[in-house]
Structures are given as structure tokens and as C-alpha cells.
Design a protein around this motif. Structure first.
Motif, PDB file in Angstrom:
ATOM      1  N   CYS A  30       7.388 115.027  21.743  1.00 36.99           N
ATOM      2  CA  CYS A  30       7.232 115.813  22.962  1.00 36.99           C
ATOM      3  C   CYS A  30       5.795 116.299  23.115  1.00 36.99           C
ATOM      4  CB  CYS A  30       8.202 117.000  22.944  1.00 36.99           C
ATOM      5  SG  CYS A  30       8.063 118.073  24.385  1.00 36.99           S
ATOM      6  N   GLN A  31       5.209 116.760  22.030  1.00 41.38           N
ATOM      7  CA  GLN A  31       3.832 117.242  22.082  1.00 41.38           C
ATOM      8  C   GLN A  31       2.867 116.123  22.428  1.00 41.38           C
ATOM      9  OE1 GLN A  31       3.102 119.168  18.321  1.00 41.38           O
ATOM     10  NE2 GLN A  31       4.663 120.731  18.650  1.00 41.38           N
ATOM     11  N   ALA A  32       3.100 114.941  21.853  1.00 35.63           N
ATOM     12  CA  ALA A  32       2.218 113.809  22.137  1.00 35.63           C
ATOM     13  C   ALA A  32       2.346 113.347  23.587  1.00 35.63           C
ATOM     14  CB  ALA A  32       2.545 112.652  21.190  1.00 35.63           C
ATOM     15  N   ILE A  61      10.334 118.483  31.033  1.00 31.83           N
ATOM     16  CA  ILE A  61      10.536 117.307  31.885  1.00 31.83           C
ATOM     17  C   ILE A  61       9.181 116.642  32.084  1.00 31.83           C
ATOM     18  CG2 ILE A  61      10.372 118.705  34.007  1.00 31.83           C
ATOM     19  CD1 ILE A  61      12.332 116.636  35.268  1.00 31.83           C
ATOM     20  N   LEU A  62       9.137 115.318  31.859  1.00 35.66           N
ATOM     21  CA  LEU A  62       7.904 114.551  31.978  1.00 35.66           C
ATOM     22  C   LEU A  62       8.139 113.350  32.884  1.00 35.66           C
ATOM     23  CD1 LEU A  62       8.425 114.803  28.466  1.00 35.66           C
ATOM     24  CD2 LEU A  62       5.966 114.817  28.767  1.00 35.66           C
ATOM     25  N   LEU A  63       7.143 113.018  33.668  1.00 36.25           N
ATOM     26  CA  LEU A  63       7.189 111.814  34.491  1.00 36.25           C
ATOM     27  C   LEU A  63       6.712 110.615  33.670  1.00 36.25           C
ATOM     28  CD1 LEU A  63       5.796 113.193  37.866  1.00 36.25           C
ATOM     29  CD2 LEU A  63       8.183 112.801  37.224  1.00 36.25           C
ATOM     30  N   GLU A  69       4.725 102.998  26.678  1.00 34.52           N
ATOM     31  CA  GLU A  69       4.052 104.156  26.085  1.00 34.52           C
ATOM     32  C   GLU A  69       4.596 104.397  24.674  1.00 34.52           C
ATOM     33  OE1 GLU A  69       3.041 108.800  27.329  1.00 34.52           O
ATOM     34  OE2 GLU A  69       4.361 107.559  28.560  1.00 34.52           O
ATOM     35  N   PRO A  70       3.718 104.493  23.666  1.00 36.88           N
ATOM     36  CA  PRO A  70       4.174 104.613  22.272  1.00 36.88           C
ATOM     37  C   PRO A  70       5.168 105.766  22.041  1.00 36.88           C
ATOM     38  CG  PRO A  70       1.832 104.154  22.332  1.00 36.88           C
ATOM     39  CD  PRO A  70       2.246 104.397  23.747  1.00 36.88           C
ATOM     40  N   GLY A  71       4.880 106.919  22.620  1.00 41.11           N
ATOM     41  CA  GLY A  71       5.778 108.055  22.421  1.00 41.11           C
ATOM     42  C   GLY A  71       7.170 107.787  22.956  1.00 41.11           C
ATOM     43  N   LEU A  72       7.259 107.137  24.105  1.00 39.53           N
ATOM     44  CA  LEU A  72       8.550 106.789  24.686  1.00 39.53           C
ATOM     45  C   LEU A  72       9.265 105.759  23.822  1.00 39.53           C
ATOM     46  CD1 LEU A  72      10.643 106.809  26.992  1.00 39.53           C
ATOM     47  CD2 LEU A  72       9.227 105.092  28.153  1.00 39.53           C
TER      48      LEU A  72
END
Length: 278
Positions: A30-32, A61-63, A69-72
Motif C-alpha cells: 500500500c505504501q509503495a 482507494i487508489l486508481l 505495476e509491480p505493486g499490483l
């Protein structure tokens, strides 16, 4: 929908919808993900609310735009950790969806409210399984579609009528049964006894498993319909005293007693017994 949710994400993007991610805050992913976005692309849902002090660890909530994307990717590879869920919106404006979930983040009566874990995919799954589809719009609000992990597979559900809705009273999602509620209550009571009645609990351990004992006490509470916090505390604490000391309380209900009359009589009896031994 089995396997990774990429087909759903691609379908939503091809339909001109904006993908979003709702997840627990505070974790490394989440932080990344938050750090990689400007303020218009993500929002801490607890900020600017009555629980703003919890914003750093609360839901976000993030768009989403880049499906690689690596985090996703890291999140999608470990859905069993129950980090949250995916949704789609008609546009990239987070104003309406942010307001929607902030209005639903608390459940219960004023003064006895609790945080509602809408960001948990298990909560989302229970609601969409329990409520009829015609009640989904008032819960999902502006979200057009959602995708979430449930029972070892990915599920997707479409909102029949996306839009802005006031919170009904009572909120139907607050009535959805939680299959883990009994286990949570059991664990919380044991923690309370350990903190507040440790000597009596230690005495009980010498001759009985506290977990088995507490299960039996809670079954009794259910049978007598003593479900309120005050009733449960009285029954558990007095039963613990009874198990580790002498007691002559007449616990069983009398013929014709209502649950309230039964509880009040037993409390009065306990008070009289205490007064006689002062």
C-alpha cells in the motif's frame, strides 16, 4: 471467474471505465502504491473523518492504469492474505466513491459504533452473497463492477445501478451474519478474563480447559438469550467465580420467566449473596 483477474480488468478498461483498488493501509504494498501516485490518484478513506488518527493504517482507494505495476502484481499473486479488492468507476474522480465509503465506515448506534471493514474482501463477499442483487447499489454506490477473492477463486459482480445513495436505516449490510463472530467473541472474552480476572482464570486452568469451559458458558447464554454485553459479562465473570469458589446462585430460569426477568432475578440474588457475606 478463476485465475488471475486480468481478463476482468481488461474488460473494464475496454468499456471506458477507471480501475481502482481498495485495500488495507499500512502495508508495504500500500505504501509503495501510494508513493507512486499524486494526491488526485489515491485517498486515505479515514482522513478528514472522526477516525482520522487511524488514517495511516486505515483503508485506501487508489486508481490503477498500468496492469503490470509491480505493486499490483505482488498483491494479485497472494490474494489469500485478504488485502482488499478491485473495483471500476465511470471516471477517475474519487470524490463520490470516497464520500460513499466514509458514510459507511461506521455501523451501530451512536455511542456504540464500530468500524466496518468494507475494505476486507471477505466482508464484501459476505454482503454480496447475503443481500439480494437489488440491494447491491446502495452498498456499492458509484462502483460499476467489483472483483474479489473468495473461496479459493476470483469472483466478479456488476452493480445493477451505479450511483450515489444515502445510507438506509437500518443499513442492510450491517445485518449480514459473520460466520467468524462466535470465534471472535470467544477470543475477546478470554483476553478480557486474562487481563481483568487472571487469578480466577489461573485457578480454572488447574482442573479445566478455559476454552471448553467458556464454550459451555456461551452456549448457556445463547439458550437463555442473554446476548447483551452487560449480560454476557455478568454470566461469564460470575460463572468463573462459581467454578473457582463457592457459590449458591440459582441459575436456571423459573417457569414463565422472560430472559430479562431471568437475568434481573439472578443479578439480584447475586447481590443479596454478596451482601450477606460482607
Amino acid at each position: 471467474m478463476q485465475g488471475m483477474p486480468y481478463p476482468w480488468m481488461v474488460q473494464q478498461q475496454q468499456a471506458g471505465r477507471q480501475l481502482c483498488l481498495i485495500l488495507d493501509g499500512g502495508g508495504e504494498e500500500c505504501q509503495a502504491l501510494s508513493a507512486a501516485r499524486d494526491l488526485s490518484r489515491y485517498c486515505s478513506l479515514y482522513s478528514q473523518t472522526a477516525v482520522a488518527e487511524l488514517a495511516k493504517t486505515g483503508p485506501v482507494i487508489l486508481l490503477l492504469e498500468d496492469l503490470a505495476e509491480p505493486g499490483l502484481t505482488q498483491l494479485l499473486q497472494k490474494p489469500e492474505t485478504n488485502w482488499g479488492w478491485l473495483g471500476s468507476l465511470l471516471n477517475d474522480d474519487l470524490t463520490d466513491v470516497t464520500r460513499h465509503w466514509r458514510e459507511r465506515m461506521l455501523v451501530g448506534e451512536p455511542g456504540r459504533q464500530a468500524l466496518y471493514r468494507f475494505q476486507d474482501n471477505r466482508t464484501l463477499a459476505r454482503v454480496l452473497t447475503y443481500l439480494p442483487a437489488e440491494q447491491w447499489p446502495v452498498f456499492l454506490g458509484p462502483l460499476v463492477s467489483v472483483c474479489y477473492w473468495h473461496d479459493d477463486g476470483w469472483c466478479c459482480r456488476d452493480n445493477p445501478a451505479p450511483g450515489n445513495y444515502p445510507v438506509p436505516d437500518p443499513a442492510p449490510w450491517s445485518q449480514v451474519p459473520n460466520p467468524q463472530a462466535a470465534a471472535i467473541l470467544h477470543a475477546n472474552i478470554l483476553r478480557y478474563l486474562l487481563a481483568e480476572h487472571s487469578e480466577a482464570l489461573a485457578a480454572l486452568v488447574e482442573f479445566q480447559d478455559p476454552r471448553i469451559w467458556l464454550t459451555q458458558v456461551l452456549e448457556q447464554a445463547h439458550a437463555w438469550q442473554w446476548c447483551g454485553p452487560q449480560q454476557l459479562e455478568f454470566l461469564v465473570v460470575r460463572r468463573l467465580e462459581e467454578a473457582t469458589r463457592s457459590s449458591v446462585i440459582q441459575w436456571q430460569p423459573m417457569k414463565g420467566e422472560t430472559p430479562v426477568e431471568h437475568y434481573e432475578r439472578v443479578v439480584e440474588q447475586w447481590r443479596r449473596e454478596g451482601a450477606e457475606h460482607v
